[in-house]
Design a protein around this motif. Structure first.
Motif, PDB file in Angstrom:
ATOM      1  N   ARG A  47       0.811  -1.222   0.000  1.00  0.00           N
ATOM      2  CA  ARG A  47       0.000   0.000   0.000  1.00  0.00           C
ATOM      3  C   ARG A  47       0.840   1.267   0.000  1.00  0.00           C
ATOM      4  N   PRO A  62      -8.067  -0.301   0.867  1.00  0.00           N
ATOM      5  CA  PRO A  62      -7.988  -0.760   2.262  1.00  0.00           C
ATOM      6  C   PRO A  62      -7.456  -2.190   2.361  1.00  0.00           C
ATOM      7  N   THR A  63      -6.844  -2.471   3.491  1.00  0.00           N
ATOM      8  CA  THR A  63      -6.297  -3.805   3.736  1.00  0.00           C
ATOM      9  C   THR A  63      -7.306  -4.727   4.397  1.00  0.00           C
ATOM     10  N   ASP A  69      -5.896   0.490   8.227  1.00  0.00           N
ATOM     11  CA  ASP A  69      -6.612   1.294   7.231  1.00  0.00           C
ATOM     12  C   ASP A  69      -6.809   2.729   7.703  1.00  0.00           C
TER      13      ASP A  69
END
Length: 250
Positions: A47, A62-63, A69
């Protein structure tokens, strides 16, 4: 917990949690280490990426981890890449309690209420599965003992543990001196972990306002010298990850 992998902030906190007292070692610097651990975890997830001593968002998706996040969204809102030392030293302290509450919700620790001096309420945290903490510690011990370059996740964990001063907690006394030295040297095996660890130590030493020189030494001493990382050998300069953020950084 239902997950096959723990995040670096979770592992760093579990590593710092004293099973005997239910408290965390190095509480003041641990918040900084957890902020740094979030950066490394986001980098491992693809990211964010380093550009010199700055951090740039490359994939804002988002993770799925709420705490990560939240950090990712704050980074995204910055617009331009931010120096790691400014991010880690920013007004996001309190991460230690945030992650303790997170681990409690995940069932990895449980809170034990108590009192100090019979009056002041206190809360201690006990790991619900000590095998997890032993596994985390065993990874560090193995990397220290064998000298085999560890995987990036373990190298970053070692770098962060050194940066927040956990070495003397994990490997105390004169007999632990060589292990502390090898823990410190593991910092060189992960560029992102090294960048973040340097930033954590810079914040503790109050040098966040100055740009980092690429040839800076690894081991810095935290303010006051107590529980601080020991002097270290040099570490290779952090590589640039292309020019994707250079224009924005300036």
């Amino acid at each position: 917990m239902g997950r096959s992998r723990r995040t670096l902030p979770e592992e760093l906190l579990l590593l710092a949690l004293d099973p005997a007292t239910g408290t965390t070692a190095q509480p003041q610097s641990l918040d900084l280490g957890l902020a740094g651990a979030q950066l490394v975890e986001l980098a491992l997830a693809g990211r964010i990426a380093p550009d010199g001593d700055r951090i740039a968002v490359v994939v804002p998706r988002p993770t799925g981890d709420p705490t990560l996040d939240s950090a990712l969204e704050l980074l995204r809102r910055r617009g331009a890449p931010v120096r790691a030392v400014h991010w880690i030293g920013g007004p996001r302290l309190g991460l230690r309690q945030t992650y303790l509450s997170h681990l409690e919700r995940c069932g990895m620790v449980h809170a034990v209420a108590g009192q100090m001096c019979g009056v002041l309420p206190t809360t201690r945290y006990q790991a619900t599965d000590t095998e997890i903490s032993r596994e985390i510690r065993a990874r560090l011990d193995s990397a220290i003992r064998t000298g085999v370059p560890p995987d990036p996740r373990t190298a970053a964990l070692a770098a962060l543990a050194h940066a927040v001063g956990l070495g003397k907690h994990l490997y105390p006394g004169n007999e632990g001196r060589s292990s502390r030295s090898r823990l410190r040297d593991l910092i060189r095996h992960d560029p992102m972990g090294g960048l973040v660890a340097h930033a954590v130590m810079d914040v503790q030493n109050g040098v966040a306002a100055q740009p980092r020189r690429s040839s800076a030494p690894v081991g810095r001493q935290a303010p006051g010298g107590r529980g601080a990382p020991e002097p270290a050998r040099g570490v290779p300069a952090q590589p640039h990850r292309g020019s994707m953020a250079r224009a924005a950084a300036h």
